[in-house]
Each structure stands twice: as C-alpha cells, then as structure tokens.
Design an enzyme around this catalytic site. Sequence first.
Site, mmCIF file in Angstrom:
data_model
loop_
_atom_site.group_PDB
_atom_site.id
_atom_site.type_symbol
_atom_site.label_atom_id
_atom_site.label_comp_id
_atom_site.label_asym_id
_atom_site.label_seq_id
_atom_site.Cartn_x
_atom_site.Cartn_y
_atom_site.Cartn_z
ATOM 1 N NE ARG A 22 36.751 48.683 37.159
ATOM 2 C CZ ARG A 22 36.850 49.236 35.953
ATOM 3 N NH1 ARG A 22 35.785 49.316 35.167
ATOM 4 N NH2 ARG A 22 37.996 49.720 35.523
ATOM 5 C CB CYS A 43 43.678 54.826 18.097
ATOM 6 S SG CYS A 43 44.038 55.403 19.756
ATOM 7 C CB THR A 274 48.717 68.871 39.516
ATOM 8 O OG1 THR A 274 47.791 69.302 40.536
ATOM 9 C CG2 THR A 274 47.964 68.142 38.413
ATOM 10 C CB ALA A 281 46.996 66.346 35.305
ATOM 11 N N GLY A 283 47.281 61.529 31.064
ATOM 12 C CA GLY A 283 47.126 61.459 29.616
ATOM 13 C C GLY A 283 48.023 62.411 28.844
ATOM 14 C CE LYS A 435 70.485 29.424 15.345
ATOM 15 N NZ LYS A 435 71.791 28.974 14.848
HETATM 16 C C1 LIG Z 1 35.650 52.323 27.558
HETATM 17 C C2 LIG Z 1 36.370 52.743 28.812
HETATM 18 C C3 LIG Z 1 35.552 53.708 29.600
HETATM 19 C C4 LIG Z 1 36.601 51.475 29.622
HETATM 20 O O1 LIG Z 1 37.212 51.738 30.838
HETATM 21 P P1 LIG Z 1 37.445 50.556 31.885
HETATM 22 O O2 LIG Z 1 36.152 50.014 32.343
HETATM 23 O O3 LIG Z 1 38.386 51.021 32.925
HETATM 24 O O4 LIG Z 1 38.248 49.493 31.011
HETATM 25 P P2 LIG Z 1 37.882 48.035 30.501
HETATM 26 O O5 LIG Z 1 36.557 47.952 29.887
HETATM 27 O O6 LIG Z 1 39.050 47.658 29.676
HETATM 28 O O7 LIG Z 1 37.873 47.164 31.827
HETATM 29 C C5 LIG Z 1 38.994 47.062 32.623
HETATM 30 C C6 LIG Z 1 38.539 46.524 33.954
HETATM 31 O O8 LIG Z 1 37.987 45.229 33.776
HETATM 32 C C7 LIG Z 1 38.726 44.268 34.501
HETATM 33 N N1 LIG Z 1 38.781 43.086 33.666
HETATM 34 C C8 LIG Z 1 39.170 42.990 32.368
HETATM 35 N N2 LIG Z 1 39.063 41.729 31.943
HETATM 36 C C9 LIG Z 1 38.607 41.011 32.978
HETATM 37 C C10 LIG Z 1 38.302 39.635 33.178
HETATM 38 N N3 LIG Z 1 38.421 38.761 32.196
HETATM 39 N N4 LIG Z 1 37.895 39.245 34.388
HETATM 40 C C11 LIG Z 1 37.735 40.127 35.395
HETATM 41 N N5 LIG Z 1 38.001 41.438 35.260
HETATM 42 C C12 LIG Z 1 38.421 41.861 34.065
HETATM 43 C C13 LIG Z 1 40.059 44.901 34.777
HETATM 44 O O9 LIG Z 1 40.650 44.405 35.949
HETATM 45 C C14 LIG Z 1 39.678 46.356 34.913
HETATM 46 O O10 LIG Z 1 39.122 46.584 36.186
HETATM 47 P P3 LIG Z 1 39.905 47.377 37.360
HETATM 48 O O11 LIG Z 1 40.385 48.650 36.751
HETATM 49 O O12 LIG Z 1 38.857 47.565 38.383
HETATM 50 O O13 LIG Z 1 40.995 46.468 37.774
HETATM 51 C C15 LIG Z 1 37.697 53.429 28.483
HETATM 52 O O14 LIG Z 1 38.673 52.479 28.137
HETATM 53 C C16 LIG Z 1 37.547 54.353 27.293
HETATM 54 O O15 LIG Z 1 36.913 55.368 27.365
HETATM 55 N N6 LIG Z 1 38.136 53.992 26.150
HETATM 56 C C17 LIG Z 1 37.945 54.703 24.913
HETATM 57 C C18 LIG Z 1 38.862 55.896 24.747
HETATM 58 C C19 LIG Z 1 40.244 55.507 24.436
HETATM 59 O O16 LIG Z 1 40.886 54.767 25.171
HETATM 60 N N7 LIG Z 1 40.753 56.054 23.314
HETATM 61 C C20 LIG Z 1 42.084 55.825 22.921
HETATM 62 C C21 LIG Z 1 42.261 54.471 22.365
HETATM 63 S S1 LIG Z 1 41.492 54.357 20.792
HETATM 64 C C1 LIG Z 2 72.001 25.753 9.726
HETATM 65 C C2 LIG Z 2 72.815 25.725 11.008
HETATM 66 C C3 LIG Z 2 74.020 24.872 10.844
HETATM 67 C C4 LIG Z 2 73.225 27.169 11.266
HETATM 68 O O1 LIG Z 2 74.035 27.280 12.396
HETATM 69 P P1 LIG Z 2 74.677 28.701 12.757
HETATM 70 O O2 LIG Z 2 75.601 29.144 11.692
HETATM 71 O O3 LIG Z 2 75.217 28.645 14.126
HETATM 72 O O4 LIG Z 2 73.397 29.625 12.835
HETATM 73 P P2 LIG Z 2 72.886 30.859 11.961
HETATM 74 O O5 LIG Z 2 72.954 30.621 10.509
HETATM 75 O O6 LIG Z 2 71.563 31.211 12.533
HETATM 76 O O7 LIG Z 2 73.929 32.013 12.309
HETATM 77 C C5 LIG Z 2 74.084 32.448 13.623
HETATM 78 C C6 LIG Z 2 75.372 33.223 13.667
HETATM 79 O O8 LIG Z 2 75.301 34.346 12.798
HETATM 80 C C7 LIG Z 2 75.439 35.533 13.535
HETATM 81 N N1 LIG Z 2 74.512 36.497 12.954
HETATM 82 C C8 LIG Z 2 73.195 36.331 12.714
HETATM 83 N N2 LIG Z 2 72.691 37.443 12.135
HETATM 84 C C9 LIG Z 2 73.713 38.299 12.022
HETATM 85 C C10 LIG Z 2 73.815 39.634 11.534
HETATM 86 N N3 LIG Z 2 72.774 40.270 11.001
HETATM 87 N N4 LIG Z 2 75.012 40.234 11.587
HETATM 88 C C11 LIG Z 2 76.086 39.600 12.100
HETATM 89 N N5 LIG Z 2 76.048 38.346 12.571
HETATM 90 C C12 LIG Z 2 74.856 37.717 12.526
HETATM 91 C C13 LIG Z 2 75.148 35.176 14.962
HETATM 92 O O9 LIG Z 2 75.835 36.025 15.861
HETATM 93 C C14 LIG Z 2 75.665 33.754 15.034
HETATM 94 O O10 LIG Z 2 77.061 33.760 15.143
HETATM 95 P P3 LIG Z 2 77.823 33.366 16.512
HETATM 96 O O11 LIG Z 2 77.245 32.069 16.969
HETATM 97 O O12 LIG Z 2 79.232 33.282 16.097
HETATM 98 O O13 LIG Z 2 77.543 34.486 17.453
HETATM 99 C C15 LIG Z 2 71.986 25.159 12.190
HETATM 100 O O14 LIG Z 2 71.113 26.154 12.643
HETATM 101 C C16 LIG Z 2 71.176 24.002 11.756
HETATM 102 O O15 LIG Z 2 71.674 22.940 11.451
HETATM 103 N N6 LIG Z 2 69.833 24.149 11.688
HETATM 104 C C17 LIG Z 2 68.947 23.167 11.146
HETATM 105 C C18 LIG Z 2 68.532 22.110 12.152
HETATM 106 C C19 LIG Z 2 67.548 22.611 13.142
HETATM 107 O O16 LIG Z 2 67.788 23.583 13.841
HETATM 108 N N7 LIG Z 2 66.401 21.897 13.227
HETATM 109 C C20 LIG Z 2 65.411 22.211 14.169
HETATM 110 C C21 LIG Z 2 64.649 23.409 13.767
HETATM 111 S S1 LIG Z 2 63.613 23.069 12.379
#
Ligand SMILES: CC(C)(COP(=O)(O)OP(=O)(O)OC[C@H]1O[C@@H](n2cnc3c(N)ncnc32)[C@H](O)[C@@H]1OP(=O)(O)O)[C@@H](O)C(=O)NCCC(=O)NCCS
Ligand SMILES: CC(C)(COP(=O)(O)OP(=O)(O)OC[C@H]1O[C@@H](n2cnc3c(N)ncnc32)[C@H](O)[C@@H]1OP(=O)(O)O)[C@@H](O)C(=O)NCCC(=O)NCCS
Lengths: 550, 550
Positions: A22, A43, A274, A281, A283, A435
């Site tokens: 390219r 993979c 290298t 080199a 990969g 959160k």
């Molecule tokens: C198949 C293979 C040869 C493709 O290589 P490649 O052409 O460089 O990669 P892609 O097909 O992802 O294309 C990427 C290119 O397309 C371009 N491109 C991707 N999406 C695009 C889009 N929507 N519009 C315009 N350009 C785009 C990118 O910019 C990139 O081009 P550039 O390098 O010139 O910037 C290589 O990835 C390969 O051998 N893969 C298999 C092996 C492997 O990865 N194994 C481990 C994972 S299982």
């Molecule tokens: C229910 C409600 C009162 C809870 O408030 P809250 O107690 O502040 O929130 P949480 O239960 O998420 O707890 C967060 C606290 O626990 C702590 N905490 C969370 N996970 C923890 C963990 N694994 N270990 C130790 N602490 C932890 C956080 O540090 C935080 O404490 P801090 O503020 O003192 O740092 C409030 O979230 C609420 O009214 N929600 C419903 C309404 C709403 O959000 N509607 C819109 C979305 S649908």
Amino acid sequence: MKKLVIVGGVAGGASAAARARRLDEQAEIVLLERGEHISFANCGLPYHIGGDIEQRDALLLQTPASFKARFNVDVRVHNEVLSIDSAAQRVTILNRVTGQRYQESYDALILSPGAAPVVPPIPGLQNPRTFSLRNLPDMDKILTAIEQHQPKHATVVGGGFIGLEMVEALHQRGIQVSLVEMADQVMAPVDPEMANMLHQELVDHDVDLHLATALQRVEETPQGLRLQLSNDKVLETELMISAIGVKPEVSLAANAGLTIGELGGIQVDAQMRTSDPHIFAVGDAVEEIDLLTGQPALIPLAGPANRQGRIAANVIFGQDSRYNRTQGTAICRVFSLAVANTGLNEKRLAQLGWDYDKVYVHGASHASYFPGAHPVSLKLLFSPKDGKLLGAQAVGKDGIDKRIDVLAVAIRAGMTVFDLTEMELTYAPPFGSAKDVLNQAGFVASNRVTGETALVHSQALDDAGDDQLLLDVRNPGELSRTGTIAGAINIPVDQLRERLAELPKDKTILVFCQVGLRGHVATKLLTNSGFQAKNLTGGYKTYQAVNARF
Amino acid sequence: MKKLVIVGGVAGGASAAARARRLDEQAEIVLLERGEHISFANCGLPYHIGGDIEQRDALLLQTPASFKARFNVDVRVHNEVLSIDSAAQRVTILNRVTGQRYQESYDALILSPGAAPVVPPIPGLQNPRTFSLRNLPDMDKILTAIEQHQPKHATVVGGGFIGLEMVEALHQRGIQVSLVEMADQVMAPVDPEMANMLHQELVDHDVDLHLATALQRVEETPQGLRLQLSNDKVLETELMISAIGVKPEVSLAANAGLTIGELGGIQVDAQMRTSDPHIFAVGDAVEEIDLLTGQPALIPLAGPANRQGRIAANVIFGQDSRYNRTQGTAICRVFSLAVANTGLNEKRLAQLGWDYDKVYVHGASHASYFPGAHPVSLKLLFSPKDGKLLGAQAVGKDGIDKRIDVLAVAIRAGMTVFDLTEMELTYAPPFGSAKDVLNQAGFVASNRVTGETALVHSQALDDAGDDQLLLDVRNPGELSRTGTIAGAINIPVDQLRERLAELPKDKTILVFCQVGLRGHVATKLLTNSGFQAKNLTGGYKTYQAVNARF
Ligand SMILES: CC(C)(COP(=O)(O)OP(=O)(O)OC[C@H]1O[C@@H](n2cnc3c(N)ncnc32)[C@H](O)[C@@H]1OP(=O)(O)O)[C@@H](O)C(=O)NCCC(=O)NCCS
Ligand SMILES: CC(C)(COP(=O)(O)OP(=O)(O)OC[C@H]1O[C@@H](n2cnc3c(N)ncnc32)[C@H](O)[C@@H]1OP(=O)(O)O)[C@@H](O)C(=O)NCCC(=O)NCCS
Ligand SMILES: Cc1cc2nc3c(=O)[nH]c(=O)nc-3n(C[C@H](O)[C@H](O)[C@H](O)COP(=O)(O)OP(=O)(O)OC[C@H]3O[C@@H](n4cnc5c(N)ncnc54)[C@H](O)[C@@H]3O)c2cc1C
Ligand SMILES: Cc1cc2nc3c(=O)[nH]c(=O)nc-3n(C[C@H](O)[C@H](O)[C@H](O)COP(=O)(O)OP(=O)(O)OC[C@H]3O[C@@H](n4cnc5c(N)ncnc54)[C@H](O)[C@@H]3O)c2cc1C
C-alpha cells in the site's frame, strides 16, 4: 526500486507485506513461508478443534494466489530461509518441495518467524500420540488422531491460554480431560486468587486438574500413553497436548549475528529495527519494552505482531513510525468465564519491589435489576502514593473484555484511580450501571489513596492477632449458606448502629461482607464512631478465592 | 453537628445522602421526596413495561425503612419542598398525606429535583389515554391502561431514548406502534446517517415511523385517540406516550433567587455549589460544562447524577471534590441494535464552526472467522490538524458499549487518532480482533491526518462533477445484490492492477467498496501509480446510510 524480503507469512509478515504494497506500488516484495499456508488464523485453531468454528476454510484469511492478486506480493510457501548473509544483504532459501537451495538479495529484510512451542527435555515426549499446536498441519494431526483413536481421555500439559483453549476444545468433543500445570496456577498473567476462579470453573466442568505438578515421563502403552507426574500420580491417557509455552524463533537472527536480548528474543528498537540497519524483526520473535517498567518483555500475541508488521513497513518506506511499548493486554475464554489482564500483576510488582496496593470489586456486568447480569470480579493494582494505575485483572461471564480494554487505555494514558471515579461510561440497563464497576473500583481505590478508609487484604488475615476482631456484617442467612471466616462475630450492617456497644474500642475491627460494599459502609460507621476498623478488600468472595486450594 | 437537607430522593439525592452518612456519622440528614418512592431505577421503567424486568420490586433499590436502617437518614416520602428561604437557611415543606406545612432548617441544602417531562402546548394532550414516564406511578398507570384497554395500537411521540425504549416495550407486548418525531431523525445525540440505521431497524420491526413530523392535535374518540400530524396524516390510536424530552425542575431554585443558566438548568460550579454557598444542586436539574467546548450542557443521565451527588456530599463534609465536566456518553437499545455516543457529534461541530473531519469503519465485533461476529459501525470525529479525538458514535448488535466506553476514556485523556492505532486491546477470537475496529479507525483517521490518503465523504458525492469518476471496486456479485452508486464503473480490486489502462489520469477517481477497506487498497494502488484518487469513507454501506430516506 526497493526489494523487500519477508520471512514468515502469517500475522507479522503478511501484515508487513500488505502495508508495504500500500505504501509502494513499485517495490519488489517477496514473502517466504516455510509452511503450507500464509495469513491463517492461528488463534482460531483450538476453536476449530472444539467445533465452534465449523469450517476449516474459515481459518485461511488469504492464500498465496489471493495475496498475489490483491497485493502483487511474490508469495512462496514451502520456502524456508536457512541463513542470512547480512554483509551481502542476501538470504539463502530452501525450497522444501524441490529440495533446491537458492539465494535472494534484499534492500530491506523483515523477520517475522514467530515463536515455536517449547519442547521440554522429558523422556518419551516424541511419540505419535503427543501433539503441540501452532499451525494448520498441527491442527489437522490432532483432528486425525481424535478421529482415529476416538479417545475417551486426553491430557493437556500446560495451563496457559493455548492449553486452556485446548482443554475446552477437547471437552466440547466429549473427551474427559486432565490438565497438568507445573505452577500452582493456570494463566500466569493473572494472580493466583484470580486464577482460582478459573480452577473452580475447570473443576466444575469435570476437568481433572493437577497444579504444581510436573510431567516427568511419558510411556507408550497399547491403549495410548502413561504419564508419570511429579505428584506421584500416573495418568493413563490416549492423547496428549503439550502446551507449556512458546519461545522466540531466533536461530536465523542469531546465526546472522543479530543481537538477541536477555529474554531470548530478537532485540529491536522502537522502529522494529534489529542491530543490523537493513533488517527488521516483528512479532513473537522479538523482545518488546514493557510500558510501565521499561524492561524487556516477551508478549507472543497477535495484536502486537500485526501492528509491528505495519510499523516495520512504514519505517522501511520512509515514515517515522514507532511501536510504543507493550502492556501485555490479553484475554482467554475458559468455559463460561473470560479472564483478562493488562499492565503489571501483583507477582511482578512484588518481584520489582515497587510500592503498590490493590483493591477488588465484584460488580455487576450491567444493571443488577436487568436480567442476565453477572458478577465482574476485578482486581486493580495502583500506586498508593498517587493512585497511578499499574495493572488490572478481571474474571467473569460477561463484560470482561470491556472493562480490561477501558483500563488498558487508561493505563496507557497514565491515568489514576481518581480518573476512574470520573469515567463517563455508557449506561442503559442492558449495557452497564449508573456507577460502573470501574467507577466503583475508582471509589474504593481512591478512598484508599486519600487515606479515607483503611483496608485489610485477605492475604494478611492469617496474621490477625489478639488485638484484632473479625466482624462479619452479612445477614445470618448468607453465613449459613456460604460459611464465614473462623473466629468472626456476626452483626448485620443494618443492625450495627444499634449494637455498637457489643464492640471493643481497643481492638482493630476487621470488617467484611460478601464483596466489600457493605463492609465499607460498616467500616465508615465504625471509624466515624470512634472505633478502629478496616474493611476486607473484596469481602468474603475474595477471601474464598484467595484461600481456595485445588 | 451539621444538618443536611436533601430535596429529591432518587439518583442524585439518595447518592448524596448515602455518601454523607459514610462521611459523617453524627450529621442530621433529612431526605425529602414528594413522590412515594426513593432510590428507584428510573432507567428500568420501560423494561418492566416491556417485560424484560419481570418483578416490579426489582426497580426499588431502597425503601425509606431500609435507608433508615442502613444510613440513619430521615427519609420523608410524600413530602414536597415548596420554597427555600436562603437567608434564613430554611425550607418550607408540604406533607402531601396530612396536608400539613412545616419548616426545616439546614446548614447545607442539596437540590436533586431532577427533570420533568416536557409538556408541549398541544391541544387535547390532557386526556386519560396519554401518558408520560418518569416514575413508578407513571409506569403503573401505563400498565393499567394496557391491561384495561388491551390496545392493538399505540403511539409514541418523541424519538429520544425514552421514546425508543417505550416503542420497543410496547412492541414486546404485541402492540403495533407508531413513532412520531419532529426532527428528521431519532436519537438526537448521533448524526442522521447513524440514526438511519436505527430507522431501518424500527421499520424492520413494523414500527410505523413518522420523522420530521409534529403532533398537532389530540382528540378523544370512543375507541381511543385521534392524532393530527403535521404531515397531514391522522393516526387512530388507543394509547399515547409523550416522550419529547425533559426539562430541569428549577422552580424551587429560581424562586429562591439561585442563578439559572442559559439552558434553563441550575447553575453550579465544579463543586456543585449554586450561587448560594449553602445550597448545592446535582443531577438532571443542573447545567454541566461540556468537556470539549467548555460551554454549558444539559445531560439528564443517571451516571452524572449519581457521581454529582457523591461530590456534593464530599464538598459539604470538607473534601475538595470536583465534577470534571461532561462528555455526554450515552447508549440505548433499539431492538437488536445498540446505539451509543460520546463527545461531540458532527451537527454540533458544524454549528460550532470547528475544524473537524470524520471517518467511518464497519469492523467485526470479534474475529470475523468466529461465529456470532456482527458489524460495528463506528463514526469517528477528530481534528484534521493534530488528530485530537472529538467524538464518536457507534451502532451495531454487539460490542457497541465497549467501543464507545474505550473512546470515552480516550477522549477524556485527550488522545488522538494516532493513539488509537497503538491501543493494545484484549484479543481472543470470541472477544475481539487482532486489529480491533478501534485500531482500524485509528489507521484510517491517521492516514487522513498525515495526508497519506485522500478521502471523500458520501455527503459530498452529489457535488461530483465531470472531472471525477466513480469507481466501484467490489465484485460484480456484490453489485447485483446491493446495487451501486449511479454512474460508477466497476473494476474489482483484485483486477485493478491489470486494468489501470481503463482509467483516466486527468480525472479524480472516487473509489469505493462495501465498507472502505478494499477501497483503501485500491486508492493506494492508484495514487502510487500516478492517478488522482480518493477513497469513499465507510464505503457503500455508509453511502446507503447517508442516503436512506424514511
Ligand atoms: C490478512 C492480512 C494479510 C491483512 O493485512 P492488512 O491488509 O494489513 O490488514 P486489514 O485487512 O485489516 O486492513 C487494514 C488496512 O485497511 C485499512 N482500513 C480498514 N478499514 C478501513 C475502512 N473502513 N476504510 C478505509 N480503510 C480501512 C487500514 O487503514 C489498513 O490500511 P493501512 O495499513 O494502509 O493504514 C493480515 O492481517 C493477516 O495475515 N492476518 C492473519 C494472520 C494473523 O493475524 N493471525 C493471528 C490472528 S488469528
Ligand atoms: C441505592 C443508592 C442509594 C446507593 O448509593 P451508594 O451507597 O452511594 O452507592 P453504592 O451502593 O453503589 O455504593 C457505593 C459505595 O460503596 C463503595 N464500594 C463499592 N464496592 C465496594 C467494594 N467492593 N469494596 C469496598 N467498597 C465498595 C464505594 O466506594 C462507595 O462508597 P463511597 O462513596 O463512600 O466511596 C443510590 O445509588 C440510588 O438511589 N440509586 C437508585 C436511583 C438511580 O440511580 N436511578 C438511576 C439509575 S436507574
Ligand atoms: C493455538 C494458538 C492460539 C493463539 N491464540 C491467540 C489469541 O487468542 N490471541 C492472541 O493475541 N494471540 C494468539 N496466538 C498467538 C498469535 O497467533 C501469535 O502471536 C502471532 O501469530 C505471531 O505472529 P508472528 O508473525 O510473529 O508469528 P507466526 O504467526 O507464528 O508466523 C511465523 C511464520 O513464520 C514461518 N517461519 C519461521 N521461520 C521461518 C523461516 N526460517 N523461513 C520461512 N518461514 C519461517 C513459520 O512457519 C510461521 O508460519 C495464538 C497462537 C496459537 C498457536
Ligand atoms: C424512563 C426513564 C429511563 C431512563 N433511562 C436512563 C438510562 O438508560 N440511562 C441513563 O443514564 N439515564 C436514564 N434515565 C435518566 C435518569 O433516570 C436520570 O438522569 C436520573 O434519575 C436523574 O437523577 P436526579 O436525582 O437528578 O433526578 P430524579 O432521579 O428524577 O429524582 C428527582 C426526585 O426529586 C423529587 N422532587 C422534585 N422536586 C421535589 C420537591 N420540590 N420536593 C421533594 N421532592 C422533589 C422527584 O419526585 C424525584 O423523585 C432515564 C429516565 C427515565 C425517566
């Protein structure tokens, strides 16, 4: 006209070739691949074995012919590069079909040879029922063996992501699976208490789990294999997958005198160059620099390989493109769970001797009152000085990728736990919470950093002495369902205010609930009433994860 | 001992009360709510009507009794604050059960009265079959009306998120729905071409859609209602939901002489303090400051309300806590699609006269070779000067929340399109792609910013003159399935290199494919071969979305 030669035709190599074309329509681009395929989905291999990906063809993203048509790249499969003459800017190649050797000169050379499965020095490992998995021929062999032997039992050695995916794949095919892992946990990138949730999931799916266990010897038997384990057990199995890790393929580079890094990968600069200015080199074969530590790291993952291939091509064709370090973001499916991580884990932080602290939150994947919400168990690591984010790990059935992706970007941006409290994320009941668990993690961690609340970690509870009192603030019904921590007294949070007289002022009260939230409310109530109190991070749920033994 | 009085007991008010208690065990906290419930899930109301949330009780997160037990807050439902005497630091309250009026003094007052549904001056709107939806009594009334009249047809007026959720809820109950929206699109936070994907989804679910149409008159009939629309149509309907927006409840504040902002919300500083130092205001009733423009904005969403409630409590109890502006991140489910946005949209950027550009990508929600991948249609807005991210919108069946959440954080961090190219996101086949759609958007946009590729937008195609040639590089099969752009010639990308002679060098070639990727490959091939070429952003898919008419 520039001539670019690329060694390795998959993630890094094919990406570099496509990008190079390219950038320059005239350049001569030769892609050399010793195997049969280019551009395949490594993979996806375990998922074709397991049956999720039904069509084998779906794994082949490009063929030599399609790559030629689209990118005018001279793709040569079954062509192995044997050596590099860096002075002459020339490689020697073996055509594995004809047996012929020949040479090819280059102006620029890109190495993307990948990493090979580690083969440990275990007696008996070379046998027709033991497989590793790197490419389609490997996959085909495993599928053939399954077809042929119809095994009832198979063993996977190694609990990294490929091992875990293979456990699930074999299970999906109705095969009983044993998993043998030398460390005391699977999925090394996460910490043991997070891995314990995976261990539970494996056991719940009838996987026979052997942790802290090494494979010592393999013997062939009439029925299959006999595996001698270091825990004195013997496994009779019919098929074995060895997946104990990969190591960079550096022999080409090393023989050419290129600098190899301390971890055994090819050393490159940010432009993927290298020690030889004409050789790049990318990969799995290269050492990257860790975003947070600045130290070398091996991150054998597809994302970095793809992006590095693009960068090497950019640089060769005159752009100043740089690979901006790695943070090791990864994810793996383990039956109904996902596990993911980014940044540093606690094991690494301890090893580095960095000052860090951690919190655990177990929030809902979306509004808890909307059906289908599942717990997201998140561990956040941060600097207790300024709240800087250092790492994150999450386990759960849903929304794990989302939380770790957001945190990956936050870490890259150098954000702190205070920034998490401010994150304005999408919320409608099917998708999130007013959160989000990330905001909650921010609240909990920032309360810790400002010193507003004192925390105690499950890992420290064993040291609890006579001057400490364990207080379980859950409801009695919860205690009888799940048990509690030995020695804890129980006062439900909603009765606490009326029952303060039951508590001592001369002891530190270690408060806990199920996940930490009610514990927090209780801890604040106690400290604001003149008691000394600390809240158990992550509550009883984390306590159980920390103390589970598998 | 401090006395805190809070007006409004839901998202902002209850959060402030809970946090206040955690910060101060001694303070007297009085929570005044004129309705019957506190702490309810407003956001869940449509989903209980539709049946997703089966239990009405699931919507009640706290009751006055539970709130008293946990937080020792003096909760008084059915108590409406009538006026504030700010000089005397006193409010006058009406007990709506006893009819009694009384006063309550305060050291600090928090207003979280929310926003009320807008009631437009339309004749006939006050009738027993027309409803708006803000709280549980409203919901109960709608459910009773459905029960009682068993309507076959209902009409929703207003295509914002509450209107759309009500369309879906009614549809789920087997009711045929008409949607009437005055603007030429639903979901105002996104741009028209993104909304067109929602229009298609609505039509695909048999929703009778009337865009650019105002409701002019409502008449009661024996069977229900007759709605006169501005498009000269008349709808016979049995039930009507009015959801044309909400406006801040500011009468209390205004009567007390507090400053009201230019958009009609209570004006507050970053500490949520009103023009009276003892009075704070949070939630839907206040004006926020937009993160990117620095101008006032009304963002009536639950996340900001919850976090602002916490901040107001922090400040009142001595912490220097600040609300760090808003970016308007939002999401809504529309049947099988999700639509989400963060930052500024194109309409707003144009209005502001800012220098901006945009790209569209349509990538897969996870590895395309793994089952269940769906397109993520992403629109990215950025500064063409330095690539700074300005806004993002996405529509699709899966992974929409994830992409917009990541971009929300990236925008907050001040990141650029170049940072997107470097994002290291989770990848395994069930969860992502080696190059996520966010990386791809980064590539495309950074190619634009560096000037590496020239783009043309669908919106500009109508102006294409004689000096331009439209080139469709898809395969003939695709063209016959989907059609193409009038006047375009067709050369499949993989034949282009051989057929360059068919193309003129004196015209600008406007290249397109289905989503933009092959168009990019072709555009690079052409420009690197001496042609003038531009790639159509987002390809034919975006072209169709831009040009669809509903
Ligand atoms: C198949 C293979 C040869 C493709 O290589 P490649 O052409 O460089 O990669 P892609 O097909 O992802 O294309 C990427 C290119 O397309 C371009 N491109 C991707 N999406 C695009 C889009 N929507 N519009 C315009 N350009 C785009 C990118 O910019 C990139 O081009 P550039 O390098 O010139 O910037 C290589 O990835 C390969 O051998 N893969 C298999 C092996 C492997 O990865 N194994 C481990 C994972 S299982
Ligand atoms: C229910 C409600 C009162 C809870 O408030 P809250 O107690 O502040 O929130 P949480 O239960 O998420 O707890 C967060 C606290 O626990 C702590 N905490 C969370 N996970 C923890 C963990 N694994 N270990 C130790 N602490 C932890 C956080 O540090 C935080 O404490 P801090 O503020 O003192 O740092 C409030 O979230 C609420 O009214 N929600 C419903 C309404 C709403 O959000 N509607 C819109 C979305 S649908
Ligand atoms: C089973 C499996 C599952 C995986 N799952 C994931 C996942 O879910 N997520 C993820 O991020 N990563 C995953 N990976 C890792 C990912 O595939 C690699 O990180 C990526 O492919 C590395 O790209 P690469 O170009 O460096 O090496 P490869 O893709 O391995 O390509 C290297 C190629 O070079 C060829 N080669 C080597 N030496 C020579 C030579 N001398 N001459 C010619 N050719 C040579 C090899 O034959 C090979 O085809 C998985 C890997 C495997 C094996
Ligand atoms: C149907 C619906 C769906 C929604 N869906 C979403 C969604 O998916 N995502 C999202 O982010 N947001 C959503 N929202 C918006 C969200 O609910 C609000 O942003 C949030 O509740 C605002 O909180 P608040 O505290 O400012 O006001 P409210 O939650 O409305 O609470 C204000 C309370 O104050 C009381 N009050 C007012 N004046 C007085 C007075 N003088 N005396 C005593 N009490 C008084 C009112 O009775 C009311 O209960 C939705 C709202 C509705 C109605």
